[in-house]
Design a protein around this motif. Structure first.
Motif, PDB file in Angstrom:
ATOM      1  N   ALA A   1       0.870  -1.175   0.000  1.00 36.60           N
ATOM      2  CA  ALA A   1       0.000   0.000   0.000  1.00 36.60           C
ATOM      3  C   ALA A   1       0.911   1.231   0.000  1.00 36.60           C
ATOM      4  O   ALA A   1       1.563   1.529   0.995  1.00 36.60           O
ATOM      5  N   ASP A   2       0.995   1.905  -1.146  1.00 36.22           N
ATOM      6  CA  ASP A   2       1.793   3.125  -1.275  1.00 36.22           C
ATOM      7  C   ASP A   2       0.942   4.336  -0.935  1.00 36.22           C
ATOM      8  O   ASP A   2      -0.270   4.334  -1.134  1.00 36.22           O
ATOM      9  N   ASN A   3       1.584   5.374  -0.449  1.00 35.80           N
ATOM     10  CA  ASN A   3       0.939   6.665  -0.199  1.00 35.80           C
ATOM     11  C   ASN A   3      -0.243   6.557   0.764  1.00 35.80           C
ATOM     12  O   ASN A   3      -1.297   7.154   0.550  1.00 35.80           O
ATOM     13  N   VAL A   4      -0.071   5.799   1.828  1.00 35.36           N
ATOM     14  CA  VAL A   4      -1.114   5.632   2.842  1.00 35.36           C
ATOM     15  C   VAL A   4      -1.150   6.876   3.732  1.00 35.36           C
ATOM     16  O   VAL A   4      -0.114   7.355   4.176  1.00 35.36           O
ATOM     17  N   TYR A   5      -2.333   7.395   3.971  1.00 38.68           N
ATOM     18  CA  TYR A   5      -2.492   8.552   4.852  1.00 38.68           C
ATOM     19  C   TYR A   5      -2.501   8.058   6.299  1.00 38.68           C
ATOM     20  O   TYR A   5      -3.422   7.360   6.721  1.00 38.68           O
ATOM     21  N   LEU A   6      -1.451   8.387   7.047  1.00 41.47           N
ATOM     22  CA  LEU A   6      -1.278   7.861   8.398  1.00 41.47           C
ATOM     23  C   LEU A   6      -1.402   8.922   9.491  1.00 41.47           C
ATOM     24  O   LEU A   6      -1.276   8.596  10.671  1.00 41.47           O
ATOM     25  N   GLU A   7      -1.648  10.161   9.111  1.00 39.38           N
ATOM     26  CA  GLU A   7      -1.651  11.251  10.089  1.00 39.38           C
ATOM     27  C   GLU A   7      -2.690  11.046  11.191  1.00 39.38           C
ATOM     28  O   GLU A   7      -2.383  11.209  12.376  1.00 39.38           O
ATOM     29  N   ASP A   8      -3.920  10.691  10.845  1.00 38.95           N
ATOM     30  CA  ASP A   8      -4.956  10.502  11.865  1.00 38.95           C
ATOM     31  C   ASP A   8      -4.619   9.345  12.806  1.00 38.95           C
ATOM     32  O   ASP A   8      -4.843   9.442  14.017  1.00 38.95           O
ATOM     33  N   ALA A   9      -4.069   8.253  12.261  1.00 39.61           N
ATOM     34  CA  ALA A   9      -3.669   7.122  13.108  1.00 39.61           C
ATOM     35  C   ALA A   9      -2.547   7.539  14.057  1.00 39.61           C
ATOM     36  O   ALA A   9      -2.551   7.162  15.232  1.00 39.61           O
ATOM     37  N   ALA A  10      -1.587   8.322  13.583  1.00 43.05           N
ATOM     38  CA  ALA A  10      -0.490   8.792  14.437  1.00 43.05           C
ATOM     39  C   ALA A  10      -1.001   9.710  15.547  1.00 43.05           C
ATOM     40  O   ALA A  10      -0.571   9.600  16.711  1.00 43.05           O
ATOM     41  N   LEU A  11      -1.927  10.594  15.218  1.00 40.77           N
ATOM     42  CA  LEU A  11      -2.488  11.494  16.241  1.00 40.77           C
ATOM     43  C   LEU A  11      -3.269  10.714  17.297  1.00 40.77           C
ATOM     44  O   LEU A  11      -3.172  10.995  18.493  1.00 40.77           O
ATOM     45  N   GLU A  12      -4.044   9.728  16.869  1.00 39.08           N
ATOM     46  CA  GLU A  12      -4.813   8.915  17.811  1.00 39.08           C
ATOM     47  C   GLU A  12      -3.895   8.066  18.682  1.00 39.08           C
ATOM     48  O   GLU A  12      -4.122   7.919  19.881  1.00 39.08           O
ATOM     49  N   ALA A  13      -2.849   7.516  18.106  1.00 42.41           N
ATOM     50  CA  ALA A  13      -1.877   6.737  18.882  1.00 42.41           C
ATOM     51  C   ALA A  13      -1.230   7.613  19.947  1.00 42.41           C
ATOM     52  O   ALA A  13      -1.079   7.195  21.103  1.00 42.41           O
ATOM     53  N   ALA A  14      -0.868   8.834  19.593  1.00 40.97           N
ATOM     54  CA  ALA A  14      -0.266   9.754  20.560  1.00 40.97           C
ATOM     55  C   ALA A  14      -1.260  10.124  21.654  1.00 40.97           C
ATOM     56  O   ALA A  14      -0.909  10.174  22.839  1.00 40.97           O
ATOM     57  N   ARG A  15      -2.509  10.363  21.276  1.00 41.33           N
ATOM     58  CA  ARG A  15      -3.529  10.715  22.268  1.00 41.33           C
ATOM     59  C   ARG A  15      -3.742   9.587  23.266  1.00 41.33           C
ATOM     60  O   ARG A  15      -3.852   9.807  24.469  1.00 41.33           O
ATOM     61  N   LEU A  16      -3.772   8.346  22.753  1.00 38.05           N
ATOM     62  CA  LEU A  16      -4.007   7.178  23.618  1.00 38.05           C
ATOM     63  C   LEU A  16      -2.741   6.647  24.273  1.00 38.05           C
ATOM     64  O   LEU A  16      -2.812   5.805  25.168  1.00 38.05           O
ATOM     65  N   LYS A  17      -1.583   7.130  23.787  1.00 38.73           N
ATOM     66  CA  LYS A  17      -0.290   6.595  24.229  1.00 38.73           C
ATOM     67  C   LYS A  17      -0.232   5.083  24.006  1.00 38.73           C
ATOM     68  O   LYS A  17       0.245   4.318  24.837  1.00 38.73           O
ATOM     69  N   ARG A  18      -0.752   4.679  22.859  1.00 41.01           N
ATOM     70  CA  ARG A  18      -0.743   3.264  22.435  1.00 41.01           C
ATOM     71  C   ARG A  18      -0.120   3.217  21.053  1.00 41.01           C
ATOM     72  O   ARG A  18      -0.606   3.864  20.142  1.00 41.01           O
ATOM     73  N   TRP A  19       0.922   2.428  20.904  1.00 42.12           N
ATOM     74  CA  TRP A  19       1.698   2.447  19.670  1.00 42.12           C
ATOM     75  C   TRP A  19       1.495   1.194  18.821  1.00 42.12           C
ATOM     76  O   TRP A  19       2.098   1.047  17.775  1.00 42.12           O
ATOM     77  N   GLU A  20       0.632   0.311  19.267  1.00 41.46           N
ATOM     78  CA  GLU A  20       0.291  -0.872  18.485  1.00 41.46           C
ATOM     79  C   GLU A  20      -1.206  -0.864  18.237  1.00 41.46           C
ATOM     80  O   GLU A  20      -1.985  -0.506  19.109  1.00 41.46           O
ATOM     81  N   PHE A  21      -1.578  -1.250  17.022  1.00 46.76           N
ATOM     82  CA  PHE A  21      -2.991  -1.323  16.677  1.00 46.76           C
ATOM     83  C   PHE A  21      -3.173  -2.311  15.549  1.00 46.76           C
ATOM     84  O   PHE A  21      -2.228  -2.692  14.868  1.00 46.76           O
ATOM     85  N   MET A  22      -4.411  -2.749  15.376  1.00 42.43           N
ATOM     86  CA  MET A  22      -4.734  -3.637  14.267  1.00 42.43           C
ATOM     87  C   MET A  22      -5.219  -2.780  13.098  1.00 42.43           C
ATOM     88  O   MET A  22      -6.066  -1.906  13.272  1.00 42.43           O
TER      89      MET A  22
END
Length: 89
Positions: free
Chosen positions: A46-67
């Motif tokens: 998967a090229d050019n995946v938009y990851l910004e929202d996932a990164a912001l949510e991970a930072a908010r939850l302080k959880r760095w692993e997700f499915m």
């Protein structure tokens, strides 16, 4: 990198850019990452995946692993497919 992916039985290679650099630096192979993962390993990319929202949510939850779940549409004769991804924390 490719032996590392194989050893961990990775099911999808995704990034927020294209996985191959241009020029590739590999004589005779324009896109070695695409060729070796998709053709030789059967690993979808998967090229050019938009990851910004996932990164912001991970930072908010302080959880760095997700499915990460996605559905790839099978388009006969196609080489790419649009998809909507879902990150579950």
């Amino acid at each position: 990198m490719l032996p590392w992916l194989r050893a961990r039985d990775v099911s999808l290679l995704g990034s927020d850019a294209v996985n191959d650099v241009q020029p590739s630096g590999v004589k005779g192979i324009n896109r070695p990452i695409h060729q070796l993962t998709q053709v030789n390993m059967g690993l979808p990319i998967a090229d050019n995946v938009y990851l910004e929202d996932a990164a912001l949510e991970a930072a908010r939850l302080k959880r760095w692993e997700f499915m990460f779940t996605l559905h790839i549409y099978q388009i006969q004769g196609g080489t790419a497919s649009p998809f909507n991804g879902l990150a579950t924390f």
